[in-house]
Design a protein around this motif. Sequence first.
Motif, short mmCIF file in Angstrom:
data_model
loop_
_atom_site.label_atom_id
_atom_site.label_comp_id
_atom_site.label_asym_id
_atom_site.label_seq_id
_atom_site.Cartn_x
_atom_site.Cartn_y
_atom_site.Cartn_z
N PHE A 53 0.83 -1.21 0.00
CA PHE A 53 0.00 0.00 0.00
C PHE A 53 0.86 1.26 0.00
CE2 PHE A 53 -3.79 -2.54 1.42
CZ PHE A 53 -4.63 -2.13 0.39
N THR A 94 0.62 4.03 -2.90
CA THR A 94 0.26 5.43 -2.58
C THR A 94 1.49 6.35 -2.64
OG1 THR A 94 0.53 4.88 -0.25
CG2 THR A 94 -1.72 4.85 -1.12
N LEU A 111 -1.94 -3.56 -5.87
CA LEU A 111 -2.89 -2.95 -4.94
C LEU A 111 -3.37 -1.57 -5.43
CD1 LEU A 111 -1.12 -3.83 -1.55
CD2 LEU A 111 -3.15 -4.90 -2.54
N TRP A 160 -4.94 3.41 -2.37
CA TRP A 160 -5.89 3.69 -1.28
C TRP A 160 -5.10 4.17 -0.07
CZ3 TRP A 160 -8.16 -0.37 2.51
CH2 TRP A 160 -9.16 0.22 3.31
N GLY A 200 -5.21 2.42 3.18
CA GLY A 200 -4.84 0.99 3.14
C GLY A 200 -3.71 0.64 4.10
N VAL A 220 -5.08 0.50 7.72
CA VAL A 220 -5.99 -0.64 7.92
C VAL A 220 -5.19 -1.95 7.95
CG1 VAL A 220 -7.90 -1.94 6.91
CG2 VAL A 220 -7.97 0.56 6.95
N ALA A 221 -4.26 -2.09 7.00
CA ALA A 221 -3.44 -3.31 6.96
C ALA A 221 -2.59 -3.42 8.23
CB ALA A 221 -2.55 -3.31 5.72
#
Length: 738
Positions: free
Chosen positions: A175, A179, A199, A202, A205, A208-209
Amino acid sequence: MGSVQIVTTILAFAITAVAVWLAARAVMKMVAVIRLGQPDPTRFGDKGTRTKTMLAETAGHTRMLRWSVVGAAHWFVMVGFIVLSLLVLEAYFEVVSPTGGLPLVGSWALYGLVTEWLAILGIVSILVLIAIRLRNRPTRPGGKSRFTGSTMWQGYFVEGIILAVLIMGFVIRGFKVATDHFEYPVWAAPLSHAVGGLLPNWEAGVSVAALIKIAISMTWLIVIALNVTMGVAWHRFLAFFNIFFKRDPGADVSGLGALRPMTSQGEPLDFEEADPEKDQFGVAQVEQFTWKGLLDFSTCTECGRCQSQCPAWNTGKPLSPKLLVLSLRDHAYAKAPYLLAGGGKDLTGEEKATAAQLAHVDVLALAEGEKPLIGTAEEGGVIDPDVLWSCTTCGACVEQCPVDIEHVDHIVDMRRYQVLIESSFPSEAGVMLRNLENKGNPWGAPQNTREDWTKGLDFEVPRVGEVDDFEYLFWVGCAGAFEDRAKKTTRAVATLLNEAGVKFAILGEGETCSGDPARRIGNEFVFQMLAQQNVETLNEAFEGREKSKRKIVATCPHCFNTLGNEYGQLGGEFEVVHHTQLLAHLVATGKLTPVQPVDGGVTYHDPCYLGRHNRVFAPPREVLGSAIAGEAGKGDGGLIEMPRNSERSFCCGAGGARMWMEEKIGKRINVDRVEEAMSTGARTVAVGCPFCSTMLNDGVNGKEAGDQVEVVDVASVLLRSVKPEQAPGDTERAPVAG
Ligand code: SF4
Ligand code: SF4
């Protein structure tokens, strides 16, 4: 901080707080249980060697690498776990900010490169370990599994968590790549860049990951905190301590050779003053093991290496060293609440706690406290007597254990209580113990026949006292003096020593049993009685000599081990060699010259108390190699090794005083070994121990294979080669060939 990061941060820190609190509670519980054990002041000396050994065994995986593929995979997983911890720490910065990372090192390309590759190798290694666990699963069709009896879900759980956390590391990095927040170039983190290509861009991301990764890691911590007996996870922390505090930190393998002396309150027990109402005689309750014993049980990883090598388990007996350790561990932790409340029995069997103290103890813990440590299933026992008495003390379990658990000491400690206090042991061994007490040898032979083996030799065998200038005191041993087959070995050794011009002398009727069978069955009283007598005799025989000149040669590895490793506990310091070591030296220095090659193929059975317990592997092989080659290397090839040899040799079934017990359960161990020896196609099975000789000969006779294979001592094989004209009289049969 965006709204996603606020949520991820709160959740990450909440789950971490719960996990850390539970883990701290679990550690305190574990420490409290281990502290229930008896003192053992011997575990704190020589901290330098202890630290060095601990670092070598953990960082270098010196013991694990004996199983090369598993060892290498486990090393990467261990290093991966350490790196993983750094990456989990990094995730706490990432839940807060998608561009977050570890301060200082986090921006170094070198850090990115090292962690990238260790994580890749960690994934490969954990997949290998999962595949090995699956391939060896207890439910697979056919074959024995070393995991039989292990808690399989725990193993898969731990491995699955490691795999998931490693994968999440790449997702986080991916991620960051997607990004455009990733610090490391492609050359440093190729897999992360590849994952990033898959991926979406996001922004949230990463956080969250990172939260998922923290949640997985903390789930692991919560689960192990709620399962303090989950050795497959806890060994990661406990193994360092268990290895540091091992019995013999400087030895090749700790917990072999000498037995731990019998202790009470951490002090060796002196039978002249000992009182069973005040002193602890062996182990009757789990809390009577030392704290190191309880640490041993807590550290077991359930890997089953010990089980895979145990002769008892492999021949259908109920003993598995792993299951024994697990039973003791589970019992200790289940009984702990009762003990920690002040409960327990004193040495007279009376309850120590008041009713008020036990009022709030869980009923299950109280019930556990009532279980006898040794007892049948009907009696609710923790360890079945058949388990306890199946052990040959061969040491294969200790040899294999990657975290240095000392099974043999624990087994003998439990036997000591059974024999000394309960008089409960296989009845057939009672004759042996009575013979030791009354006649000084297990066979009950008259003492005045100890020198009968010398009859008919064409040279004089000198006795200590008749000569003073002997270099070696020849310790004949009870088997060597009284047992017909072993007497031939004794004669062969004496003949070879005489031939080589070695000055030696025997004690003759002054010798008595070394005490090995008494000590291994658990009768420390008889052992000390015999050992003290022998130490006195030997000290007198060597009076005025320094230790390096107090040389003893023994043909029996049990005597060799007891005299060399255990008499020091009673004030007897000697330089003890096994006859194969001395013979190898005499051949190497040209004092003995093999002339006649011994043909037909020779295989060698390592006696446990010579090989595994004392690391004498090469000398008997050197002697046999010279005898096989004969003069100018005319022989028909080298030694043929059995599949299980040297450190992994398979017991003959006689050790641990099993020689004097009936083998009623499962396949006979000696038959299993004979079948393995015969599978080599060798005509001669060479041994270096009178008990191995008896057991393997019995195995050959049981299979009615006497015309195919001959069991004979290394010394007799050498004698056939050095003095072929004399050999038939010293061995049972004529040479096989040549
Ligand atoms: S010492 Fe040998 S027989 Fe006893 S438990 Fe260990 S491997 Fe099994
Ligand atoms: S080898 Fe050691 S760690 Fe593995 S199962 Fe046996 S006792 Fe436990």
